[in-house]
Design an enzyme around this catalytic site. Structure first.
Site, short mmCIF file in Angstrom:
data_model
loop_
_atom_site.label_atom_id
_atom_site.label_comp_id
_atom_site.label_asym_id
_atom_site.label_seq_id
_atom_site.Cartn_x
_atom_site.Cartn_y
_atom_site.Cartn_z
N LYS A 36 0.89 -1.14 0.03
CA LYS A 36 0.06 0.01 -0.11
C LYS A 36 0.82 1.40 -0.06
O LYS A 36 2.09 1.34 0.24
CB LYS A 36 -1.07 -0.03 1.17
CG LYS A 36 -0.09 0.03 2.56
CD LYS A 36 -0.90 -0.29 3.84
CE LYS A 36 -0.10 -0.38 5.01
NZ LYS A 36 -0.98 -0.58 6.38
N ARG A 133 -9.62 0.71 14.98
CA ARG A 133 -9.99 1.24 13.82
C ARG A 133 -11.02 0.49 12.94
O ARG A 133 -12.24 0.59 13.53
CB ARG A 133 -8.63 1.25 12.88
CG ARG A 133 -7.45 1.84 13.78
CD ARG A 133 -6.22 2.22 12.86
NE ARG A 133 -6.03 1.20 11.98
CZ ARG A 133 -4.73 1.10 11.53
NH1 ARG A 133 -3.69 1.90 11.55
NH2 ARG A 133 -4.26 0.20 10.66
N TYR A 266 14.53 30.10 7.69
CA TYR A 266 13.50 30.90 8.10
C TYR A 266 13.32 30.78 9.61
O TYR A 266 13.24 29.65 10.33
CB TYR A 266 11.99 30.33 7.75
CG TYR A 266 12.04 30.49 6.12
CD1 TYR A 266 12.18 31.59 5.54
CD2 TYR A 266 11.80 29.49 5.15
CE1 TYR A 266 11.88 31.65 4.25
CE2 TYR A 266 11.73 29.59 3.84
CZ TYR A 266 11.78 30.94 3.26
OH TYR A 266 11.52 30.88 2.04
N MET A 313 10.97 24.37 2.13
CA MET A 313 10.35 23.76 1.17
C MET A 313 11.14 23.07 0.06
O MET A 313 10.58 21.82 -0.54
CB MET A 313 9.20 24.71 0.22
CG MET A 313 8.26 24.01 -0.54
SD MET A 313 7.09 25.08 -1.58
CE MET A 313 6.17 25.71 -0.40
C1 LIG Z 1 -0.26 -1.69 6.90
C2 LIG Z 1 -0.77 -2.88 7.27
C3 LIG Z 1 0.28 -3.97 7.92
C4 LIG Z 1 1.70 -4.08 7.61
O1 LIG Z 1 2.25 -3.42 8.89
P1 LIG Z 1 3.71 -3.01 9.21
O2 LIG Z 1 3.64 -2.67 10.51
O3 LIG Z 1 4.05 -2.32 7.96
O4 LIG Z 1 4.21 -4.65 8.96
C5 LIG Z 1 -0.54 -5.09 8.06
N1 LIG Z 1 -1.80 -5.06 8.10
C6 LIG Z 1 -2.69 -4.03 8.03
C7 LIG Z 1 -4.17 -4.20 8.09
C8 LIG Z 1 -2.05 -2.83 7.61
O5 LIG Z 1 -2.81 -1.93 7.35
#
Ligand SMILES: *Cc1c(COP(=O)(O)O)cnc(C)c1O
Length: 376
Positions: A36, A133, A266, A313
Site C-alpha cells: 500500500k 480502527r 526561516y 520547502m
Molecule cells: C499496513 C498494514 C500492515 C503492515 O504493517 P507493518 O507494520 O508495516 O508490517 C499489516 N496489516 C494491515 C491491516 C495494515 O494496514
C-alpha cells in the site's frame, strides 16, 4: 552510477532479501507483502515485483484502486484490499479477483456487487481485537459471522480468511498483544461455531511477525520490514537481518563560509557559534523531508554532518565546520545505502517514525529501481 540531481534509489534485491528473511522466520506461515501507499514510497509495482521475487505468497493494499493497479501491471498473485468507503468499486475488485477485507457494512455491499455480477466475492472478515480502527467490534462479530455464513450459503461470497490487526506489537513486552491474541482466538472460535471456517487466519504485522511466533497463524502481513526498516525503536534493521531498500540521495547545491552569529533558514531558529561553512542540500519538505527535523544526519564524503535550522520547502542546510573539503556537486546521502544512516534516524530527529519518513518522500524525487531479480 552518475549522480542524479535527486533520487530515491530502490534496491529491489533488498526487498526480495527481506521477504526471504521474514519468510524463513515465519515458515510455515505464508507471507503477505504490504505494498500500500505506493509500496511505502518505494513504488507500488516495483515493490510488488521485488516482494514476489523474494517469495511473497500474497500482496496487500489498503485500497481496491491500489490492487487494481497491480492487476493492470499484469501481476496475478493473490491480492487483498481492506479499507473501503461507500464509493469503493467492489465490483471491479471482484472481477479482478481481489480478495476483500470486510468489517461490517461493506460485507453487504460486497455481497450485492457479487450478486449483480453473478460471481462470488472472496472475503476476509476482519475483527477489531483492540486497535479501535476498522474491523467488527467484538460485540458485532457474531452478527457479521452470521451474515457471512448466509451470504456464503447463497453462493455470493466465500470466506477465505479471518483477520485482525495489532496495536502495540512494536513494544513486545506490552500485555495488550496477549489480550488481542486471546480475543482473536475467541473470534475464530465464534466464526467456526457459526459455520465459517477460513483457510487463512492472519494477525501479525512486521513487529508481531518478528517478535510473536504465537501471532503467525496461517499468514503474516508484513510491510515496513520488507523495505528493510526495523519496527522496533531499540533494534536497528541490520540486527534483524534486514537491508534498507531505499537510499535517498542528492548533491551539494552550494557551500559558503559565514561568520560567527550568522543565522540559518526561516525564523533564524539557529545561529552558528563560530565561523563555519554551510552546505546547501536541495531537498525540502516538498520532497518529504520533515520541516521540523533538527540535527538530522547526512553523509558527504564518508562523513556525517547535521542539519541546522528549519527545513524549507525545497532545501535545508548542514553545518560543515570551519574547515571543510566539501564542494558543490559532492554526493549526499540522506539515509539508506551504505551510509549507516537509517530512515529511523530522521524519524528520531523529526519526532516521527521510519514508516512515515520513507512513505512521505515526495513525487518530485524520481525513483530509480536497481538490482531487479526475475520472478521466482
Ligand atoms: C499496513 C498494514 C500492515 C503492515 O504493517 P507493518 O507494520 O508495516 O508490517 C499489516 N496489516 C494491515 C491491516 C495494515 O494496514
Amino acid at each position: 552510477m552518475n549522480s542524479p540531481e535527486r533520487a530515491a534509489i530502490i534496491d529491489a534485491s533488498a526487498i526480495a532479501h527481506n521477504v526471504r528473511t521474514i519468510a524463513e522466520f515465519v515458515r510455515p506461515a505464508k507471507v503477505l507483502a504490504a505494498v500500500k501507499a505506493d509500496g511505502y514510497g518505494h513504488g507500488l509495482v516495483p515493490a510488488a515485483r521485488a516482494a514476489l521475487a523474494g517469495g511473497a505468497d500474497w500482496l496487500g493494499t489498503a485500497h481496491i484502486t491500489e490492487a487494481l493497479q497491480l492487476r493492470e501491471a499484469g501481476i496475478d498473485a493473490p491480492l487483498l484490499a481492506w479499507l473501503h468507503t461507500r464509493d469503493s468499486d467492489f465490483a471491479a475488485g471482484i472481477e479482478a479477483h481481489i480478495d476483500l477485507g470486510t468489517s461490517g457494512w461493506d460485507l453487504d455491499q460486497v455481497a450485492a456487487a457479487a450478486e449483480a455480477l453473478h460471481e462470488p466475492a472472496r472475503v476476509h472478515l476482519k475483527v477489531d481485537t483492540g486497535l479501535g480502527r476498522n474491523g467488527a467490534a467484538m460485540t458485532d462479530w457474531p452478527g457479521l459471522v452470521q451474515r457471512a455464513a448466509e451470504f456464503q450459503n447463497q453462493g455470493l461470497i466465500s470466506v477465505e480468511g479471518v483477520f485482525t490487526h495489532m496495536a502495540v506489537a512494536d513494544e513486545p513486552d506490552r500485555k495488550e498483544t496477549d489480550e488481542q491474541l486471546a480475543a482473536f482466538g475467541e473470534a475464530l472460535a465464534a466464526a467456526e461455531a457459526g459455520g465459517v471456517v477460513p483457510d487463512l487466519r492472519h494477525a501479525a504485522n512486521t513487529p508481531a511477525a518478528l517478535s510473536r511466533p504465537d501471532a503467525h497463524f496461517d499468514m503474516v502481513r508484513v510491510g515496513v520490514g520488507i523495505y528493510g526498516q526495523s519496527p522496533f525503536a531499540d533494534r536497528p534493521a541490520a540486527s534483524l537481518g534486514l537491508r534498507p531498500a531505499m537510499e535517498l540521495r542528492t548533491t551539494v547545491a552550494n557551500v559558503k563560509r559565514v561568520p560567527a552569529g550568522h543565522g540559518i533558514s526561516y525564523g533564524l531558529t539557529h545561529r552558528v557559534e563560530a565561523p563555519t561553512h554551510l552546505g546547501l542540500i536541495p531537498l525540502g519538505y516538498a520532497d518529504g523531508i520533515p520541516r521540523n527535523a533538527v540535527g538530522a544526519p547526512v553523509l558527504i564524503r564518508g562523513r556525517r554532518y547535521h542539519s541546522a535550522g528549519r527545513v524549507a520547502m525545497d532545501q535545508f542546510v548542514v553545518d560543515l565546520g570551519e574547515h571543510t573539503d566539501v564542494q558543490v556537486g559532492d554526493e549526499v546521502t540522506i539515509f539508506g545505502g551504505d551510509s549507516g544512516i537509517e530512515a529511523a534516524d530522521w524519524g528520531a530527529a523529526a519526532g516521527t517514525i521510519n514508516y512515515e519518513i520513507i512513505t512521505r518522500i515526495g513525487a518530485r524525487v524520481p525513483r530509480t529501481v536497481v538490482n531487479q531479480e526475475p520472478a521466482e
